[in-house]
Scaffold this motif. Structure first.
Motif, PDB file in Angstrom:
ATOM      1  N   THR A   1      -5.580  12.564  -0.111  1.00 43.32           N
ATOM      2  CA  THR A   1      -4.361  11.873   0.327  1.00 43.32           C
ATOM      3  C   THR A   1      -3.252  12.878   0.596  1.00 43.32           C
TER       4      THR A   1
ATOM      5  N   ILE B   1       8.847   3.025   6.542  1.00 39.54           N
ATOM      6  CA  ILE B   1       8.549   3.195   7.972  1.00 39.54           C
ATOM      7  C   ILE B   1       8.857   1.915   8.733  1.00 39.54           C
ATOM      8  N   THR B   2       8.466   0.778   8.124  1.00 36.55           N
ATOM      9  CA  THR B   2       8.722  -0.509   8.805  1.00 36.55           C
ATOM     10  C   THR B   2      10.211  -0.797   8.908  1.00 36.55           C
TER      11      THR B   2
ATOM     12  N   ASP C   1      -0.169  14.365   8.629  1.00 35.59           N
ATOM     13  CA  ASP C   1       0.768  13.412   9.233  1.00 35.59           C
ATOM     14  C   ASP C   1       2.101  14.081   9.511  1.00 35.59           C
TER      15      ASP C   1
ATOM     16  N   LYS D   1       2.832   4.837  -2.018  1.00 41.39           N
ATOM     17  CA  LYS D   1       2.315   4.573  -0.667  1.00 41.39           C
ATOM     18  C   LYS D   1       2.883   3.276  -0.100  1.00 41.39           C
ATOM     19  N   ARG D   2       3.016   2.253  -0.960  1.00 41.50           N
ATOM     20  CA  ARG D   2       3.559   0.978  -0.478  1.00 41.50           C
ATOM     21  C   ARG D   2       5.008   1.134  -0.030  1.00 41.50           C
ATOM     22  N   TYR D   3       5.810   1.832  -0.844  1.00 38.40           N
ATOM     23  CA  TYR D   3       7.208   2.009  -0.464  1.00 38.40           C
ATOM     24  C   TYR D   3       7.354   2.945   0.729  1.00 38.40           C
ATOM     25  N   PHE D   4       6.422   3.871   0.883  1.00 39.61           N
ATOM     26  CA  PHE D   4       6.461   4.738   2.063  1.00 39.61           C
ATOM     27  C   PHE D   4       6.223   3.914   3.327  1.00 39.61           C
ATOM     28  N   ASN D   5       5.231   3.046   3.290  1.00 37.66           N
ATOM     29  CA  ASN D   5       4.957   2.187   4.453  1.00 37.66           C
ATOM     30  C   ASN D   5       6.122   1.239   4.719  1.00 37.66           C
ATOM     31  N   LYS D   6       6.722   0.723   3.638  1.00 39.43           N
ATOM     32  CA  LYS D   6       7.867  -0.172   3.811  1.00 39.43           C
ATOM     33  C   LYS D   6       9.037   0.570   4.443  1.00 39.43           C
TER      34      LYS D   6
ATOM     35  N   TYR E   1      10.675   8.070  -4.777  1.00 45.49           N
ATOM     36  CA  TYR E   1       9.349   8.706  -4.733  1.00 45.49           C
ATOM     37  C   TYR E   1       9.168   9.699  -5.892  1.00 45.49           C
TER      38      TYR E   1
END
Length: 762
Positions: free
Chosen positions: A274, A248-249, A281, A241-246, A228
């Motif tokens: 954001t 979490i998954t 969050d 943002k994409r790697y953050f969501n990944k 990051y």
């Protein structure tokens, strides 16, 4: 495992002696004894000697020698003279720094340390003075089977290489680890990711992160945080943002540090909404913001000039009993200054001090420029005083230039002088520009004594000549100073300053001319003339007044020849001297007996169209003729006639005849006849009589013939006398010609005697 900058703790039994003693053994034994160790104080001396038993070139010491050495080692060291305690790793690092990496150096290291362990290797890598030294040592100890590297030494080497931006070497070492039977560690990949990120190669950082999964290396929140930082620093917020969501998954939960990084990155890309969502969050996930989180929010809103929002989070932080630190206060002060709310910045500074939080260098560096912009110079003075008392030196030294300029602008020169003293007290290098501001304003205020004191320090310490200097002294500072020194009889001191300015390439015409005037006024024109030569060599324009003073100074000193040289330089540089300057130089040269030099000055005067000083011109012409410089005198007469300044030829001829200068008289009269000058008939008679009396009848004959040919008349009785003399001397042909010319003149009717002017058609 993360290693700090300190040395790794020594692991294992020590094998080398950290203290190098002087031993009076043979050379080979000295080297062995100096580089080998004694494991304990109780170890017999013979054991230390046995380490060199493989060398056949030395003889073992006698028992008496060993006892003597033992007694000397056990003896107490004199007070103040402690034995060296340099460690083996320090010696190796120094050897690598001072010598090229050759086989000879490698052998020296082997002799110093026969056996290596992981701790010693780690310490050498840590203490190496360059990454190149560390890499050579790392590969050498492994290639020569001195040691088998473990994870700690690999991690240390990767850390050194990434810090030095030698990323390909670090990558090769990392990927070769399985070949050596060493497992990978996430920390190693994290260092490489950060190394590529610091080098600005984001794509490689991402590739390394992806490769971790391919190689079976577990990725935790630590590697994600490193990724990051890299991608957000380069503005890749969508990728973050994409790697953050990944993440979490994959079931990896973000930490407070993760959210702090994400908030920081989105503020960096000016994505305020954001960043706010990530802050919310974070709270929704039950994580309480810490001082770092609030500092990040405050800094982000300061960056977008939303100080009301920054104030809200600052108040909220204090409401949650999170004590603001120096970063919090400094960021708020910086924000207030950026929007012109300097009073709020001062209020916050007072609050900060009241809560016991000490301002740092960044705090003062932020506040002081704002105070200068708001013309709050009293407050600026007070804060500078506090900086000096606490010995806090700012990172940016340009702030002192601002303070000097603003204090001088406000008229408080004492406060401006205190700024310079503060720089010296804080060990901040003073430059010529700092002194220049003060000198300029002291001169404007008429405080020349204070300006001279500053100048003395500036010159004595050669601050102007410092190569690292970035602030040069300006002409508004040195020109008034040089002018004052020259006018007050201190031209030599002014020239010292001037010479230092020349070495810096400063060629100011005003300074040049002031120095010339100063030296001339002090009666040292030769020094002024040297300055003039420098000006001419460097093509610096000069002033007419400088030449005038220089000429006058040479004349007062009784050196008319040098005055003439200065006058010539004045003319060559396009200045037209006044008639008084020409007269003073010609008069001095004439009185000094330098008639021909005075004649050359007269020539220059006439060529420049100056037609005064004709009385002095006549004297110079007389002197030239009397000294036999006839051709030069006739040339000057012709120049005078071309400039419509006809000299009195009759008086010149009369003087020459009186002084029996027959040759000069004949040549001058001959010139007058050739140029059809108006010459009195009595002058003809006088010249002819003088020539005849001197026995120069042929010269008289030629002159008389020229007069007759021009249609003039003369005294016939003298002509008859000349004819008689010519016949007596055997010059009958010339006598006959002259006789016929006279008879021809009688037929024309030219018989009038007496003194009248002979007219010649021009």
């Amino acid at each position: 495992m993360v290693y700090s900058s300190a040395f790794k703790p020594f692991r294992g039994k020590p094998r080398v002696l950290s203290v190098i003693r002087r031993v009076s053994y043979p050379p080979s034994l000295n080297l062995a004894h100096g580089f080998c160790s004694i494991s304990s104080a109780d170890t017999p001396i013979n054991e230390s000697v046995s380490t060199t038993s493989g060398n056949a070139d030395w003889d073992p010491p006698t028992e008496a020698t060993l006892v003597k050495e033992s007694e000397r080692d056990n003896r107490r060291s004199p007070r103040g003279k402690r034995e060296s305690t340099e460690k083996a790793e320090d010696i190796i690092c120094r050897m690598m720094a001072n010598r090229p990496w050759t086989t000879r150096l490698q052998n020296s290291i082997r002799n110093l340390v026969p056996h290596f362990n992981e701790s010693l290797v780690w310490n050498v890598l840590h203490g190496a003075r360059s990454s190149e030294h560390a890499l050579q040592f790392f590969r050498w100890v492994e290639r020569t089977n001195q040691i088998k590297h473990d994870k700690s030494t690999h991690l240390k080497m990767i850390e050194i290489l990434t810090r030095a931006s030698k990323l390909n070497h670090a990558r090769c070492i990392l990927l070769d680890m399985p070949k050596k039977g060493i497992d990978w560690d996430e920390e190693m990949f994290t260092r490489l990711i950060e190394g590529y990120g610091n080098a600005g190669i984001v794509q490689e950082s991402v590739k390394i992160f992806v490769k971790m999964k391919e190689l079976g290396v577990e990725r935790t929140i630590k590697s994600y945080d490193s990724l990051y930082k890299v991608i957000l620093r380069r503005g890749r917020y969508m990728m973050a943002k994409r790697y953050f969501n990944k993440m979490i998954t994959e079931g990896i939960m973000p930490t407070r540090q993760t959210f702090n990084i994400m908030i920081w990155g989105f503020f960096l890309s000016l994505k305020v909404e954001t960043a706010n969502r990530f802050f919310e969050d974070m709270i929704d996930r039950g994580m309480l913001p810490d001082v770092v989180t609030y500092n990040t929010m405050i800094n982000g809103f300061y960056r977008v000039k939303k100080m009301d929002e920054a104030e809200k989070y600052f108040v909220e932080m204090k409401g949650k009993n999170i004590a603001p630190n120096v970063i919090s206060y400094t960021t708020m002060i910086k924000g207030y200054v950026s929007v012109g709310r300097v009073d709020d910045a001062l209020r916050l500074m007072d609050e900060m001090k009241s809560f016991g939080t000490k301002p740092n260098a960044i705090t003062y560096s932020t506040l002081l420029p704002g105070l200068c912009d708001a013309d709050k110079m009293l407050e600026a003075k007070e804060n500078l005083k506090q900086m000096v008392e606490n010995y806090i030196a700012p990172k940016d030294n340009s702030i002192f230039m601002r303070l000097l300029t603003c204090q001088c602008k406000s008229g408080d020169l004492d406060a401006a002088a205190d700024v310079l003293k503060a720089m010296i007290r804080l060990s901040i290098p003073t430059e010529a520009g700092h002194y220049g501001i003060l000198i300029e304003n002291f001169c404007k205020a008429g405080a020349y004594d204070r300006a001279v004191k500053l100048l003395d320090k500036l010159v004595e310490k050669e601050i102007i000549l410092r190569p690292q200097s970035t602030l040069e002294i300006g002409p508004d500072a040195y020109n008034p100073m040089i002018e004052y020194l020259c006018n007050s009889g201190q031209t030599e001191k002014a020239e010292i300053l001037f010479r230092q300015l020349l070495k810096k390439g400063i060629q100011d015409p005003v300074a040049f001319n002031n120095l010339i005037c100063g030296h001339s006024s002090e009666g040292k024109p030769e020094l002024g003339f040297e300055i003039l030569k420098i000006m001419n060599r460097r093509g610096v324009s000069s002033e007419e007044n400088s030449y005038r003073l220089l000429v006058d100074s040479f004349l007062k000193k009784g050196e008319p020849a040098d005055a003439k040289t200065a006058l010539d330089g004045m003319i060559e540089n396009g200045h037209i001297p006044t008639s008084s300057i020409f007269r003073s130089v010609m008069q001095s040269l004439f009185e000094d007996g330098r008639v021909q030099t005075a004649s050359r000055v007269m020539k220059s005067m006439l060529e420049k169209g100056v037609k005064e000083n004709m009385d002095l011109v006549a004297k110079i012409l007389e002197a030239l003729l009397m000294r036999g410089h006839v051709e030069e005198a006739i040339g000057r007469i012709e120049l005078l006639m071309n400039n419509e300044c006809v000299p009195d030829l009759d008086s010149l001829l009369s003087l020459l005849c009186e002084k029996k200068k027959t040759t000069a008289a004949r040549n001058l009269l001959d010139f007058g006849l050739d140029r059809n000058c108006n010459i009195s008939f009595s002058s003809y008679d006088l010249v002819l009589d003088t020539l005849v009396t001197a026995g120069k009848t042929l010269n008289a004959y030629s002159i008389l013939c020229k007069i007759m040919q021009k249609g003039g008349a003369t005294d016939w009785s003298n002509c008859e006398e000349l004819i008689t003399t010519l016949n007596k001397e055997g010059n009958t042909k010339q006598a006959d010609i002259l006789s016929r010319m006279i008879k021809g003149g009688e037929k024309v009717g030219v018989t009038k005697k007496g003194k009248k002017q002979a007219s010649f058609a021009s």
